[in-house]
Design an enzyme around this catalytic site. Sequence first.
Site, PDB file in Angstrom:
ATOM      1  CB  THR A   1      26.813 -31.353  15.105  1.00  0.00           C
ATOM      2  OG1 THR A   1      25.659 -30.562  15.351  1.00  0.00           O
ATOM      3  CG2 THR A   1      26.407 -32.797  14.903  1.00  0.00           C
TER       4      THR A   1
ATOM      5  CE  LYS B   1      27.268 -17.684  16.369  1.00  0.00           C
ATOM      6  NZ  LYS B   1      26.622 -17.435  15.092  1.00  0.00           N
TER       7      LYS B   1
ATOM      8  N   GLY C   1      30.806 -37.363   4.493  1.00  0.00           N
ATOM      9  CA  GLY C   1      30.983 -37.604   5.940  1.00  0.00           C
ATOM     10  C   GLY C   1      31.957 -38.695   6.284  1.00  0.00           C
TER      11      GLY C   1
ATOM     12  CB  ILE D   1      32.154 -42.517   2.615  1.00  0.00           C
ATOM     13  CG1 ILE D   1      30.736 -42.922   3.006  1.00  0.00           C
ATOM     14  CG2 ILE D   1      32.717 -43.470   1.574  1.00  0.00           C
ATOM     15  CD1 ILE D   1      29.747 -42.868   1.841  1.00  0.00           C
TER      16      ILE D   1
ATOM     17  CE  LYS E   1      28.050 -33.168   1.007  1.00  0.00           C
ATOM     18  NZ  LYS E   1      26.855 -33.829   1.521  1.00  0.00           N
TER      19      LYS E   1
HETATM   20  N1  LIG Z   1      26.767 -32.042  10.960  1.00  0.00           N
HETATM   21  C1  LIG Z   1      27.119 -32.924  10.042  1.00  0.00           C
HETATM   22  O1  LIG Z   1      26.588 -34.049   9.962  1.00  0.00           O
HETATM   23  C2  LIG Z   1      28.196 -32.586   9.060  1.00  0.00           C
HETATM   24  C3  LIG Z   1      28.570 -33.531   8.087  1.00  0.00           C
HETATM   25  C4  LIG Z   1      29.610 -33.247   7.200  1.00  0.00           C
HETATM   26  C5  LIG Z   1      30.243 -32.009   7.271  1.00  0.00           C
HETATM   27  N2  LIG Z   1      29.834 -31.082   8.206  1.00  0.00           N
HETATM   28  C6  LIG Z   1      30.526 -29.799   8.219  1.00  0.00           C
HETATM   29  O2  LIG Z   1      31.145 -29.629   9.500  1.00  0.00           O
HETATM   30  C7  LIG Z   1      31.198 -28.239   9.827  1.00  0.00           C
HETATM   31  C8  LIG Z   1      30.583 -28.038  11.228  1.00  0.00           C
HETATM   32  O3  LIG Z   1      29.222 -28.434  11.190  1.00  0.00           O
HETATM   33  P1  LIG Z   1      28.359 -28.629  12.530  1.00  0.00           P
HETATM   34  O4  LIG Z   1      27.136 -29.371  12.112  1.00  0.00           O
HETATM   35  O5  LIG Z   1      29.213 -29.177  13.622  1.00  0.00           O
HETATM   36  O6  LIG Z   1      27.995 -27.103  12.861  1.00  0.00           O
HETATM   37  P2  LIG Z   1      27.312 -26.528  14.210  1.00  0.00           P
HETATM   38  O7  LIG Z   1      26.724 -27.625  15.004  1.00  0.00           O
HETATM   39  O8  LIG Z   1      26.459 -25.397  13.784  1.00  0.00           O
HETATM   40  O9  LIG Z   1      28.556 -25.953  15.041  1.00  0.00           O
HETATM   41  C9  LIG Z   1      29.244 -24.788  14.682  1.00  0.00           C
HETATM   42  C10 LIG Z   1      30.207 -24.403  15.807  1.00  0.00           C
HETATM   43  O10 LIG Z   1      30.969 -23.289  15.387  1.00  0.00           O
HETATM   44  C11 LIG Z   1      30.833 -22.223  16.326  1.00  0.00           C
HETATM   45  N3  LIG Z   1      30.774 -20.969  15.583  1.00  0.00           N
HETATM   46  C12 LIG Z   1      29.907 -20.660  14.578  1.00  0.00           C
HETATM   47  N4  LIG Z   1      30.162 -19.422  14.116  1.00  0.00           N
HETATM   48  C13 LIG Z   1      31.194 -18.954  14.834  1.00  0.00           C
HETATM   49  C14 LIG Z   1      31.919 -17.737  14.847  1.00  0.00           C
HETATM   50  N5  LIG Z   1      31.631 -16.732  14.011  1.00  0.00           N
HETATM   51  N6  LIG Z   1      32.937 -17.597  15.734  1.00  0.00           N
HETATM   52  C15 LIG Z   1      33.220 -18.588  16.590  1.00  0.00           C
HETATM   53  N7  LIG Z   1      32.594 -19.764  16.640  1.00  0.00           N
HETATM   54  C16 LIG Z   1      31.589 -19.945  15.769  1.00  0.00           C
HETATM   55  C17 LIG Z   1      29.553 -22.480  17.088  1.00  0.00           C
HETATM   56  O11 LIG Z   1      29.683 -21.873  18.378  1.00  0.00           O
HETATM   57  P3  LIG Z   1      28.534 -21.996  19.524  1.00  0.00           P
HETATM   58  O12 LIG Z   1      28.582 -23.448  19.936  1.00  0.00           O
HETATM   59  O13 LIG Z   1      28.948 -21.081  20.593  1.00  0.00           O
HETATM   60  O14 LIG Z   1      27.250 -21.634  18.837  1.00  0.00           O
HETATM   61  C18 LIG Z   1      29.516 -24.013  17.125  1.00  0.00           C
HETATM   62  O15 LIG Z   1      30.260 -24.488  18.213  1.00  0.00           O
HETATM   63  C19 LIG Z   1      30.461 -27.520   8.681  1.00  0.00           C
HETATM   64  O16 LIG Z   1      31.407 -27.075   7.735  1.00  0.00           O
HETATM   65  C20 LIG Z   1      29.599 -28.611   8.075  1.00  0.00           C
HETATM   66  O17 LIG Z   1      29.280 -28.383   6.717  1.00  0.00           O
HETATM   67  C21 LIG Z   1      28.845 -31.357   9.094  1.00  0.00           C
END
Ligand SMILES: NC(=O)c1ccc[n+]([C@@H]2O[C@H](COP(=O)([O-])OP(=O)(O)OC[C@H]3O[C@@H](n4cnc5c(N)ncnc54)[C@H](OP(=O)(O)O)[C@@H]3O)[C@@H](O)[C@H]2O)c1
Length: 426
Positions: free
Chosen positions: A11, A43, A132, A134, A203
């Site tokens: 995401t 992954k 996020g 902010i 947080k």
């Molecule tokens: N989503 C939000 O609104 C939000 C807000 C604030 C902070 N965050 C933080 O941002 C970070 C990312 O969140 P997200 O929502 O983008 O997560 P996500 O959609 O689950 O994406 C995770 C990505 O990491 C890859 N990945 C996961 N495990 C892996 C591994 N062992 N080796 C290699 N690649 C791996 C996945 O690969 P594949 O694509 O191949 O599965 C995917 O591309 C997190 O720390 C989260 O807490 C997110």
Amino acid sequence: MIKIGLLGLGTVGSGVYSILEKHKENLKSKVGTELRIEKILVKDIDKKRDIDFDKALLTNNVEDILENPEIDLIVELIGGEEPAYQYIVQALKNGKAVVTANKLLIARYGQEIMGLAAEKGVSVSFEASVAGGIPIIRPLRESFAANKIERIYGILNGTTNYILTKMTEEGQDFQLALKEAQKLGYAESDPSSDISGTDAAYKIAILSSLAYETAIDIKDVHIEGIENIEIEDIELAKELGYLIKLLAISKFTPDGIDIRVHPAFIPEYHPLASVNDVYNAIYLYGDSVGDVMLYGQGAGQMPTASAVVADIIQASKEIYYGSPDINGHIYKNDHKVKDISQVHNSFYLRLQVKDKPGVLARIAEVLGRNQVSLASVIQKHRYAPVVPIVLVTHQVKEENLQKSIAEFKNLGEVIAINNIIRVEEL
Ligand SMILES: NC(=O)c1ccc[n+]([C@@H]2O[C@H](COP(=O)([O-])OP(=O)(O)OC[C@H]3O[C@@H](n4cnc5c(N)ncnc54)[C@H](OP(=O)(O)O)[C@@H]3O)[C@@H](O)[C@H]2O)c1
């Protein structure tokens, strides 16, 4: 040119990729040199993805990034503890700057990661880890640097704020509001970290560590979630002139840091009371600046990516001009966290009691003996064997209230203690 290794194309990673592509020229002029994504770790290389990108950039071998001497900057957007922690440590050891959105890692290992970065002369940035889109991490480090931060109140979890807003505005019960949040993609299929208050606790621990320059152990943060909030509590709060919010609280006091996350009654006229739906806000007080409130989208693809790219720009400038900010995050103090039993608060209590003469006097006697004084009492329905009563206390020490609660459990007149919620006058 600054060469970037992106860890994760989910995401947030996809959002970051899109911004870096869409604003390429603009970013080049802001930084003074081109920002180029050199490799992307995922992954599953064959997974179908929603964005247009150069597939040749993908790898599932992290060494292609961490051991590539050409790569200056790692952007960790995998999430979770492992392997993200190992990857960040390895990147820093190899002299690469790090940008991450990972609150869990920064809350648990911030001190160690920043120490390692300082040792290696590179920066670690984590603006997106709290609230996020902010800006709050950089403001705490820079814009408010002239202040002693005395207190921070945050609505730091969009899912719980959405649920409480639906309960307050539409009278939905907790389960229905949670289902709707899941349907709209605001809550995960396993929402326990949000609902239990743990997400907000990470947080507020990060914000407090920065504000007081002291490492806060997440285990010292008192955490309660919103799972026990009922419509009756929401309605009674309104009647008393309050709203219920899941509040992350941090106060610097002479006898320790008062840090906690729990549902709280807040005055309906306070600016935080108008923070609704998935929005987040941080309301803080600094001794020079006074009260400040920051408001915006605390999660979501593009708001979060916006914060990550801001960090990338800053880190890239520091690399390009050779002046990494390696000292800004080191926690220099060793302030202690105050035990919740020693914290003073006003409390709302909703009880079910037998409707017979002398009940209120028995309850008041228990409270009085434990130095708990009452600000108001509401008894609504009468002439039933069991009736609800609501008590609101003046400021009392938490341990005194807990002693009273323990005694209530042995009073034959008290049939149930439905809820106990702290009242924060802010
Ligand atoms: N989503 C939000 O609104 C939000 C807000 C604030 C902070 N965050 C933080 O941002 C970070 C990312 O969140 P997200 O929502 O983008 O997560 P996500 O959609 O689950 O994406 C995770 C990505 O990491 C890859 N990945 C996961 N495990 C892996 C591994 N062992 N080796 C290699 N690649 C791996 C996945 O690969 P594949 O694509 O191949 O599965 C995917 O591309 C997190 O720390 C989260 O807490 C997110």
